[in-house]
Design a protein around this motif. Structure first.
Motif, PDB file in Angstrom:
ATOM      1  N   TYR A 177     -60.699  11.100 -94.146  1.00  0.00           N
ATOM      2  CA  TYR A 177     -60.956   9.926 -94.979  1.00  0.00           C
ATOM      3  C   TYR A 177     -62.449   9.844 -95.223  1.00  0.00           C
ATOM      4  O   TYR A 177     -63.235   9.935 -94.289  1.00  0.00           O
ATOM      5  CB  TYR A 177     -60.472   8.665 -94.263  1.00  0.00           C
ATOM      6  CG  TYR A 177     -59.084   8.790 -93.681  1.00  0.00           C
ATOM      7  CD1 TYR A 177     -58.902   9.201 -92.363  1.00  0.00           C
ATOM      8  CD2 TYR A 177     -57.958   8.522 -94.444  1.00  0.00           C
ATOM      9  CE1 TYR A 177     -57.627   9.352 -91.830  1.00  0.00           C
ATOM     10  CE2 TYR A 177     -56.681   8.664 -93.911  1.00  0.00           C
ATOM     11  CZ  TYR A 177     -56.531   9.073 -92.610  1.00  0.00           C
ATOM     12  OH  TYR A 177     -55.277   9.210 -92.086  1.00  0.00           O
ATOM     13  N   TYR A 178     -62.836   9.644 -96.465  1.00  0.00           N
ATOM     14  CA  TYR A 178     -64.242   9.653 -96.840  1.00  0.00           C
ATOM     15  C   TYR A 178     -64.629   8.378 -97.570  1.00  0.00           C
ATOM     16  O   TYR A 178     -63.876   7.876 -98.412  1.00  0.00           O
ATOM     17  CB  TYR A 178     -64.554  10.845 -97.744  1.00  0.00           C
ATOM     18  CG  TYR A 178     -64.433  12.181 -97.067  1.00  0.00           C
ATOM     19  CD1 TYR A 178     -63.219  12.861 -97.017  1.00  0.00           C
ATOM     20  CD2 TYR A 178     -65.543  12.773 -96.459  1.00  0.00           C
ATOM     21  CE1 TYR A 178     -63.107  14.076 -96.383  1.00  0.00           C
ATOM     22  CE2 TYR A 178     -65.440  14.000 -95.830  1.00  0.00           C
ATOM     23  CZ  TYR A 178     -64.221  14.648 -95.795  1.00  0.00           C
ATOM     24  OH  TYR A 178     -64.116  15.860 -95.160  1.00  0.00           O
ATOM     25  N   LYS A 193     -68.004  11.456-100.819  1.00  0.00           N
ATOM     26  CA  LYS A 193     -66.934  12.360-101.253  1.00  0.00           C
ATOM     27  C   LYS A 193     -67.499  13.510-102.073  1.00  0.00           C
ATOM     28  O   LYS A 193     -68.337  13.316-102.941  1.00  0.00           O
ATOM     29  CB  LYS A 193     -65.902  11.597-102.088  1.00  0.00           C
ATOM     30  CG  LYS A 193     -64.909  10.808-101.275  1.00  0.00           C
ATOM     31  CD  LYS A 193     -63.898  10.114-102.177  1.00  0.00           C
ATOM     32  CE  LYS A 193     -62.917   9.279-101.363  1.00  0.00           C
ATOM     33  NZ  LYS A 193     -61.979   8.533-102.229  1.00  0.00           N
ATOM     34  N   ASP A 244     -66.557   6.609-100.508  1.00  0.00           N
ATOM     35  CA  ASP A 244     -66.773   7.090-101.877  1.00  0.00           C
ATOM     36  C   ASP A 244     -68.166   7.690-102.051  1.00  0.00           C
ATOM     37  O   ASP A 244     -68.358   8.630-102.820  1.00  0.00           O
ATOM     38  CB  ASP A 244     -66.576   5.948-102.875  1.00  0.00           C
ATOM     39  CG  ASP A 244     -65.119   5.548-103.019  1.00  0.00           C
ATOM     40  OD1 ASP A 244     -64.863   4.445-103.539  1.00  0.00           O
ATOM     41  OD2 ASP A 244     -64.239   6.341-102.616  1.00  0.00           O
ATOM     42  N   SER A 245     -69.129   7.147-101.335  1.00  0.00           N
ATOM     43  CA  SER A 245     -70.514   7.580-101.512  1.00  0.00           C
ATOM     44  C   SER A 245     -70.765   9.006-101.037  1.00  0.00           C
ATOM     45  O   SER A 245     -71.780   9.605-101.406  1.00  0.00           O
ATOM     46  CB  SER A 245     -71.455   6.629-100.769  1.00  0.00           C
ATOM     47  OG  SER A 245     -71.123   6.588 -99.391  1.00  0.00           O
TER      48      SER A 245
END
Length: 124
Positions: free
Chosen positions: A59-60, A65, A62-63
């Motif tokens: 899980y990442y 990814k 958004d900043s």
């Protein structure tokens, strides 16, 4: 009980790469989910990335990814954070954490154990 020790931080220019490692002690390492959080000066600590106990789910934020990759080696009791295309806004102290967050991987209170942190500085 799990103890976590981060390493691999340092200073790099924008566009560069770093790989952080987090070495764990304890026999139950493979049962824990692992996360990386970071805290920039004057800001609250924020979620970066997490990986489940098997390494099958990640899980990442958004900043990060497409730029950061988390992986784990349960045999070595180590989790890694490969950081590419670093930006000045990635500058922070990076913390490794272990817990059983389930799908609440972004919530700090879901993690039971924390490392001492390692500084990452990205200059423009």
């Amino acid at each position: 009980q799990v103890q976590l020790v981060e390493s691999g931080g340092g200073s790099v220019q924008a566009g560069g790469s770093l790989r952080l490692s987090c070495a764990a002690s304890g026999r139950t390492f493979r049962t824990y989910g692992l996360g990386w959080f970071r805290q920039a000066p004057g800001k609250e600590r924020e979620f970066v990335v997490a990986i489940n106990w098997s390494g099958g789910s990640t899980y990442y934020a958004d900043s990060v990814k497409g730029r950061f990759t988390i992986s784990r080696d349960n045999a070595k009791k180590t989790v890694y954070l490969q950081m590419n295309s670093l930006k000045p806004e990635d500058t922070a102290v990076y913390y490794c954490a272990a817990g059983r967050p389930g799908l609440d991987y972004g919530l700090e209170f879901k993690y039971d154990y924390w490392g001492q942190g390692t500084q990452v500085t990205v200059s423009s």
